[in-house]
Design an enzyme around this catalytic site. Sequence first.
Site, PDB file in Angstrom:
ATOM      1  N   SER A 114      -3.820  13.077   0.622  1.00  0.00           N
ATOM      2  CA  SER A 114      -5.152  12.921   0.021  1.00  0.00           C
ATOM      3  C   SER A 114      -5.486  13.972  -1.023  1.00  0.00           C
ATOM      4  CB  SER A 114      -6.216  12.925   1.120  1.00  0.00           C
ATOM      5  OG  SER A 114      -6.029  13.965   2.047  1.00  0.00           O
ATOM      6  N   THR A 115      -4.463  14.605  -1.598  1.00  0.00           N
ATOM      7  CA  THR A 115      -4.738  15.609  -2.631  1.00  0.00           C
ATOM      8  C   THR A 115      -4.829  14.992  -4.021  1.00  0.00           C
ATOM      9  OG1 THR A 115      -2.381  16.119  -2.885  1.00  0.00           O
ATOM     10  CG2 THR A 115      -3.646  17.461  -1.315  1.00  0.00           C
ATOM     11  N   TYR A 125      10.332  -0.728  -1.788  1.00  0.00           N
ATOM     12  CA  TYR A 125       8.917  -0.420  -1.634  1.00  0.00           C
ATOM     13  C   TYR A 125       8.168  -1.610  -1.033  1.00  0.00           C
ATOM     14  CZ  TYR A 125       4.048   0.446  -3.003  1.00  0.00           C
ATOM     15  OH  TYR A 125       2.683   0.598  -3.006  1.00  0.00           O
ATOM     16  N   THR A 144      -4.142  10.810   5.011  1.00  0.00           N
ATOM     17  CA  THR A 144      -2.844  11.375   4.661  1.00  0.00           C
ATOM     18  C   THR A 144      -2.630  11.290   3.147  1.00  0.00           C
ATOM     19  OG1 THR A 144      -1.583   9.305   4.931  1.00  0.00           O
ATOM     20  CG2 THR A 144      -1.947  10.651   6.899  1.00  0.00           C
ATOM     21  N   GLY A 198      -4.902  10.843  -6.357  1.00  0.00           N
ATOM     22  CA  GLY A 198      -4.813   9.386  -6.379  1.00  0.00           C
ATOM     23  C   GLY A 198      -5.753   8.685  -5.429  1.00  0.00           C
ATOM     24  N   ILE A 199      -5.256   7.607  -4.825  1.00  0.00           N
ATOM     25  CA  ILE A 199      -6.067   6.786  -3.930  1.00  0.00           C
ATOM     26  C   ILE A 199      -6.524   7.599  -2.721  1.00  0.00           C
ATOM     27  CG2 ILE A 199      -6.031   4.782  -2.391  1.00  0.00           C
ATOM     28  CD1 ILE A 199      -4.100   3.444  -4.369  1.00  0.00           C
ATOM     29  N   GLY A 200      -5.638   8.417  -2.167  1.00  0.00           N
ATOM     30  CA  GLY A 200      -6.007   9.228  -1.004  1.00  0.00           C
ATOM     31  C   GLY A 200      -7.153  10.180  -1.308  1.00  0.00           C
ATOM     32  N   SER A 227      -0.097  -2.921  -0.014  1.00  0.00           N
ATOM     33  CA  SER A 227      -0.029  -3.164  -1.448  1.00  0.00           C
ATOM     34  C   SER A 227       0.188  -4.648  -1.698  1.00  0.00           C
ATOM     35  CB  SER A 227       1.141  -2.367  -2.041  1.00  0.00           C
ATOM     36  OG  SER A 227       1.512  -2.841  -3.314  1.00  0.00           O
TER      37      SER A 227
END
Length: 264
Positions: A15-16, A154, A13, A18-20, A141
């Site tokens: 995933s366009t 967060y 999810t 950064g980490i994804g 995190s």
Amino acid sequence: MHIDLSGRTALVTASTQGIGHAIATGLARAGARVVVNGRGADRVEQVVRELRSATGNDAVVGAPGDLASDDGTAAVLRAVPQVDILVNNLGIFGATPPLEIDDEEWRRYFEVNVLAAVRLIRAYLPGMQERHWGRVLCLASDSAVAVPAEMIHYGMTKTSLLAVSRGFAKAAAGTGVTVNSVIAGPTHTEGVEEFVRQLVGDELPWDEAQHRFMLQHRPQSLIQRLIEPEEIAHMVVYLSSSYASATTGGALRVDGGYVDSILP
């Protein structure tokens, strides 16, 4: 160690970027059929093309949809009715003075960061159990354990994901399905760059701004730098493989030693 995920379908999810994006890349390089997700169809298709080219894996596909909404979730589930590997990476964050976070913002953070993951686990876990193989991973995190004063909302959601992962691991006990969390430390992404600038100012060169951010706001880090997304992806790819078959119900740390504890 050679990790071969051929024949496995993985949904990552958000995933366009950064980490994804790094996780999707790592899974594709390991041979998985990777489903790229994001809110915009054009951006998703662009990333699909990029990942196919970068990894040589033509099995990368797209499933656009806003997973914080019922309609978006339904669209993704229609496009991808079954997966072997579910990586719940979707999340929002931002700095807000604690007493200024209103009820609507608390609800928004919980909806996006927690309930979106829960909905997908509910949808995909039964099929994994029936097939006696599956991997569910939630990106948590360091803020789940060391809650920052400037983003309590967060931190609350990431703590919740640890409980969600542990609980669903118990629900999947004995089925061949593992459920884990990955505790990511301060990571170098576009969103974090904006966050760093928000806290230390726009006038400094990036290297100096990052250094000041780590010293002033994340001094517990033992590597004394931001983690690169690929470093998080390495752990996710490992946990998605057969090598991690005895690891479940865990909270695995890729935090640069940030959390000052032997256990989470």
